[in-house]
Design a protein around this motif. Structure first.
Motif, PDB file in Angstrom:
ATOM      1  N   LEU A  22       0.795  -1.231   0.000  1.00 44.59           N
ATOM      2  CA  LEU A  22       0.000   0.000   0.000  1.00 44.59           C
ATOM      3  C   LEU A  22       0.824   1.275   0.000  1.00 44.59           C
ATOM      4  O   LEU A  22       0.273   2.374  -0.129  1.00 44.59           O
ATOM      5  CB  LEU A  22      -0.951  -0.004   1.204  1.00 44.59           C
ATOM      6  N   GLY A  23       2.128   1.160   0.158  1.00 44.41           N
ATOM      7  CA  GLY A  23       2.960   2.356   0.266  1.00 44.41           C
ATOM      8  C   GLY A  23       2.829   3.308  -0.912  1.00 44.41           C
ATOM      9  O   GLY A  23       2.826   4.534  -0.740  1.00 44.41           O
ATOM     10  N   LYS A  24       2.702   2.777  -2.110  1.00 45.63           N
ATOM     11  CA  LYS A  24       2.646   3.638  -3.305  1.00 45.63           C
ATOM     12  C   LYS A  24       1.360   4.461  -3.370  1.00 45.63           C
ATOM     13  O   LYS A  24       1.247   5.379  -4.184  1.00 45.63           O
ATOM     14  CB  LYS A  24       2.801   2.800  -4.566  1.00 45.63           C
ATOM     15  N   PHE A  25       0.410   4.123  -2.502  1.00 43.72           N
ATOM     16  CA  PHE A  25      -0.849   4.877  -2.456  1.00 43.72           C
ATOM     17  C   PHE A  25      -0.880   5.882  -1.306  1.00 43.72           C
ATOM     18  O   PHE A  25      -1.937   6.421  -0.976  1.00 43.72           O
ATOM     19  CB  PHE A  25      -2.026   3.914  -2.327  1.00 43.72           C
TER      20      PHE A  25
ATOM     21  N   THR B  26       0.619   4.086   5.010  1.00 45.40           N
ATOM     22  CA  THR B  26       1.633   3.439   5.840  1.00 45.40           C
ATOM     23  C   THR B  26       0.979   2.402   6.734  1.00 45.40           C
ATOM     24  O   THR B  26      -0.209   2.495   7.067  1.00 45.40           O
ATOM     25  CB  THR B  26       2.393   4.444   6.718  1.00 45.40           C
ATOM     26  N   ALA B  27       1.765   1.402   7.136  1.00 46.01           N
ATOM     27  CA  ALA B  27       1.286   0.377   8.065  1.00 46.01           C
ATOM     28  C   ALA B  27       2.376   0.114   9.080  1.00 46.01           C
ATOM     29  O   ALA B  27       3.529  -0.136   8.712  1.00 46.01           O
ATOM     30  CB  ALA B  27       0.930  -0.905   7.322  1.00 46.01           C
ATOM     31  N   ASN B  28       2.026   0.190  10.328  1.00 46.26           N
ATOM     32  CA  ASN B  28       2.974  -0.043  11.414  1.00 46.26           C
ATOM     33  C   ASN B  28       2.294  -0.841  12.518  1.00 46.26           C
ATOM     34  O   ASN B  28       1.072  -0.978  12.551  1.00 46.26           O
ATOM     35  CB  ASN B  28       3.510   1.287  11.966  1.00 46.26           C
ATOM     36  N   SER B  29       3.105  -1.360  13.411  1.00 49.71           N
ATOM     37  CA  SER B  29       2.585  -2.172  14.496  1.00 49.71           C
ATOM     38  C   SER B  29       3.146  -1.686  15.823  1.00 49.71           C
ATOM     39  O   SER B  29       4.322  -1.333  15.916  1.00 49.71           O
ATOM     40  CB  SER B  29       2.977  -3.642  14.274  1.00 49.71           C
ATOM     41  N   VAL B  30       2.291  -1.652  16.818  1.00 47.59           N
ATOM     42  CA  VAL B  30       2.705  -1.335  18.185  1.00 47.59           C
ATOM     43  C   VAL B  30       2.569  -2.609  19.011  1.00 47.59           C
ATOM     44  O   VAL B  30       1.523  -3.254  18.994  1.00 47.59           O
ATOM     45  CB  VAL B  30       1.848  -0.205  18.785  1.00 47.59           C
ATOM     46  N   ALA B  31       3.644  -2.962  19.710  1.00 43.80           N
ATOM     47  CA  ALA B  31       3.665  -4.193  20.505  1.00 43.80           C
ATOM     48  C   ALA B  31       3.819  -3.836  21.977  1.00 43.80           C
ATOM     49  O   ALA B  31       4.934  -3.605  22.453  1.00 43.80           O
ATOM     50  CB  ALA B  31       4.805  -5.095  20.044  1.00 43.80           C
TER      51      ALA B  31
END
Length: 253
Positions: free
Chosen positions: A172-175, A178-183
């Motif tokens: 999805l970055g090119k759109f 962003t995607a991230n994770s919190v642990a």
């Protein structure tokens, strides 16, 4: 906030704990927030806290593991608040047990809520993010992703969410998404209270024991996680994607 439009955020599992703290925190950032939980009425307190402070919020009942309910919930949010471009996949359950005692249902329930739920919610929301050329997805993993006795289902699901996050970042970055994770590490919630009960400890004693193993010498609060999520969902985090942030009061190895 830095944009003229009001971004719309969805927080799953938003009725209590980390989800509720996150919904409130994102509202403080100027977001309109859809508070999703299995029981819509359970979202009332979170929504009222946001609206009392001058924010905009909507309670939505949804089983995140049910495709039809997810599609209906996201459509409702888009209609009543606007297109959701921020998604926090926080909904979760525990079905702790040692492997030899764990039932098929214990395994399936945890996988369906954590992994399938994140998949369904993200799939439903990504079209809005792509259209807007802006999106933020934050998936709640856990320090249990590194392995934790009595949580083979939960650990596997939380580790899976990290791989899910990294793949989303690549797709999805090119759109502009962003995607991230919190642990999170040890956070004071109903879920950790249930863990204390499972092992037969008073919750206050359980917290005190945990704090001795944490470098900052305290346990975490839901607001600690909400602050990390707020960073990842902000405009300023546009060059941060595919990352896993452990919020645990110190290193875990």
């Amino acid at each position: 906030m830095s944009t003229t439009e009001q971004r719309v955020a969805i927080v799953t599992g938003g009725a209590r704990g980390i989800g509720a703290a996150t919904a409130v925190r994102l509202a403080e950032e100027g977001r309109a927030v859809a508070v999703l939980d299995l029981d819509e009425s359970a979202c009332k307190d979170t929504v009222e806290k946001i609206t009392a402070a001058g924010g905009k919020a909507l309670a939505v009942g949804c089983d995140v593991s049910d495709p039809e309910q997810v599609e209906a919930a996201v459509a409702r949010v888009a209609e009543e608040l606007g297109a959701p471009t921020i998604l926090v996949n926080n909904a979760g359950v525990l079905r702790d047990n040692l492997l030899f005692k764990m039932s098929d249902s214990d395994w399936d329930t945890v996988m369906n809520v954590h992994l399938k739920g994140a998949f369904l919610m993200t799939r439903a929301c990504q079209k809005h993010m792509v259209d807007a050329q802006f999106g933020r997805v934050v998936n709640l993993s856990s320090s249990s992703a590194l392995g934790n006795r009595g949580q083979v289902n939960y650990s596997a699901a939380k580790a899976g969410l990290q791989g899910f996050t990294k793949t989303l970042a690549k797709e999805l970055g090119k759109f502009g998404v962003t995607a991230n994770s919190v642990a999170p590490g040890f956070i004071v919630t109903e879920m950790t209270a249930s863990t204390a009960a499972r092992v037969g400890m008073d919750f206050e004693e359980f917290q005190a024991a945990a704090a001795t193993q944490i470098p900052v010498q305290r346990v975490g609060r839901p607001e600690d996680i909400a602050n990390a999520i707020a960073f990842f969902t902000g405009d300023a985090a546009g060059f941060v994607s595919g990352q896993v942030m452990y919020v645990a009061g110190g290193p875990l190895n």
